[in-house]
Design a protein around this motif. Sequence first.
Motif, PDB file in Angstrom:
ATOM      1  N   ASP A  62       0.867  -1.171   0.000  1.00  0.00           N
ATOM      2  CA  ASP A  62       0.000   0.000   0.000  1.00  0.00           C
ATOM      3  C   ASP A  62       0.905   1.221   0.000  1.00  0.00           C
ATOM      4  O   ASP A  62       1.342   1.700   1.045  1.00  0.00           O
ATOM      5  CB  ASP A  62      -0.916  -0.006   1.227  1.00  0.00           C
ATOM      6  CG  ASP A  62      -1.913  -1.164   1.183  1.00  0.00           C
ATOM      7  OD1 ASP A  62      -2.213  -1.622   0.069  1.00  0.00           O
ATOM      8  OD2 ASP A  62      -2.369  -1.613   2.247  1.00  0.00           O
ATOM      9  N   SER A  63       1.227   1.689  -1.197  1.00  0.00           N
ATOM     10  CA  SER A  63       2.177   2.795  -1.320  1.00  0.00           C
ATOM     11  C   SER A  63       1.488   4.119  -1.022  1.00  0.00           C
ATOM     12  O   SER A  63       0.259   4.226  -1.120  1.00  0.00           O
ATOM     13  CB  SER A  63       2.754   2.813  -2.730  1.00  0.00           C
ATOM     14  OG  SER A  63       1.723   2.930  -3.693  1.00  0.00           O
ATOM     15  N   GLN A 122       3.056   0.429  -6.124  1.00  0.00           N
ATOM     16  CA  GLN A 122       2.366  -0.639  -5.410  1.00  0.00           C
ATOM     17  C   GLN A 122       2.978  -2.003  -5.681  1.00  0.00           C
ATOM     18  O   GLN A 122       3.132  -2.818  -4.774  1.00  0.00           O
ATOM     19  CB  GLN A 122       0.884  -0.648  -5.784  1.00  0.00           C
ATOM     20  CG  GLN A 122       0.065  -1.621  -4.942  1.00  0.00           C
ATOM     21  CD  GLN A 122      -1.406  -1.563  -5.274  1.00  0.00           C
ATOM     22  OE1 GLN A 122      -1.776  -1.365  -6.417  1.00  0.00           O
ATOM     23  NE2 GLN A 122      -2.256  -1.717  -4.276  1.00  0.00           N
TER      24      GLN A 122
END
Length: 334
Positions: A62-63, A122
């Motif tokens: 989860d960038s 991601q």
Amino acid sequence: MRSSYKIHTSTGEIYNGTKDLSLNEGGYEEFQESITTNFARCEYKEILLDSVAIIIRDDTIDSPLSIDLKYNYPYIKIHFELGGESIYTPNTSDGIKIAISKNQFNFFYLPVVDGTLSFINQQRKSLEIVISEQYIRNVFKSGFDQISGCFGNALAKHKPYKLFEHSANIPSNLLIIINEIVNCTFQQEIKTIYLESKVKEVFSYLFTIINADLVKKRTVLMSSEECKQVLQIERFLEAKMDESYTIKRLSLLFGINETKLKRNFKQMTGKPIFSYLTDLRMEKAKSLLINGQLNVSEVAYVVGYKNPQHFTSAFKRKFNCVPSDLKKRFFDGS
């Protein structure tokens, strides 16, 4: 060797932890695990050889994600970013920033690791090879000081070092080796020897660049567009290694005069075009022979040799053994 880390997630959560890294002196160990958290899903493999750690990652995160790092040991690594992007930003004024984007690589030495590692994308994949200083000295033995250049000076002075100021695109010959490492499925006894040889191939390539000071020459004499053009030609030759191309035909295909084509290609890869292509064919042939699904004549045809005897002669010049002997070595005479 122990490292500590603090993970900062995209939702503001913080996680603390430590990790041990053991560079074995002899032996073989392999660890593989799938890790799922509320901020990442990771496929992680770590292979420990003699003073070498090979780390293969395939992550969905989860960038943006950042990790504060502190290591209690010097860090020497070659990092291949196969998907995504990683950026290391030091906390100290004498540190160096290392940014590696998709399909790029860099080789670096950090006497002190104290900084933040950030991931922007991601999806990311990487291959990392971590070594000890003693390993690299053992590989090149008494000649290390003569060929190590700026890297050797940095080690002696405990100063940070990176091979490329701006991380370089991964050339085709290294992509072949990367795939061979990542997809290696041999039994442990063969796998140990095989992976050790692949790691040495990678560092032989790196030290060719270091020793010849090609990075400096490339910056002075070649534009970024010319570098991209050479990379395109490399990948073209890899895809078309079963066909024959003259210098003239390549120059017409890529819109570059023959003199500049030969000069730029040798400057960037360290080899003339046809020497490079021969090495590419031989490495591919070795991989196919070890895989065991094709016989010698079939392998010769796949890598562009219509005459198996010519292939056998070229293979022996490169590896000091004939193709059939290599197959016997891995498959007990099949």
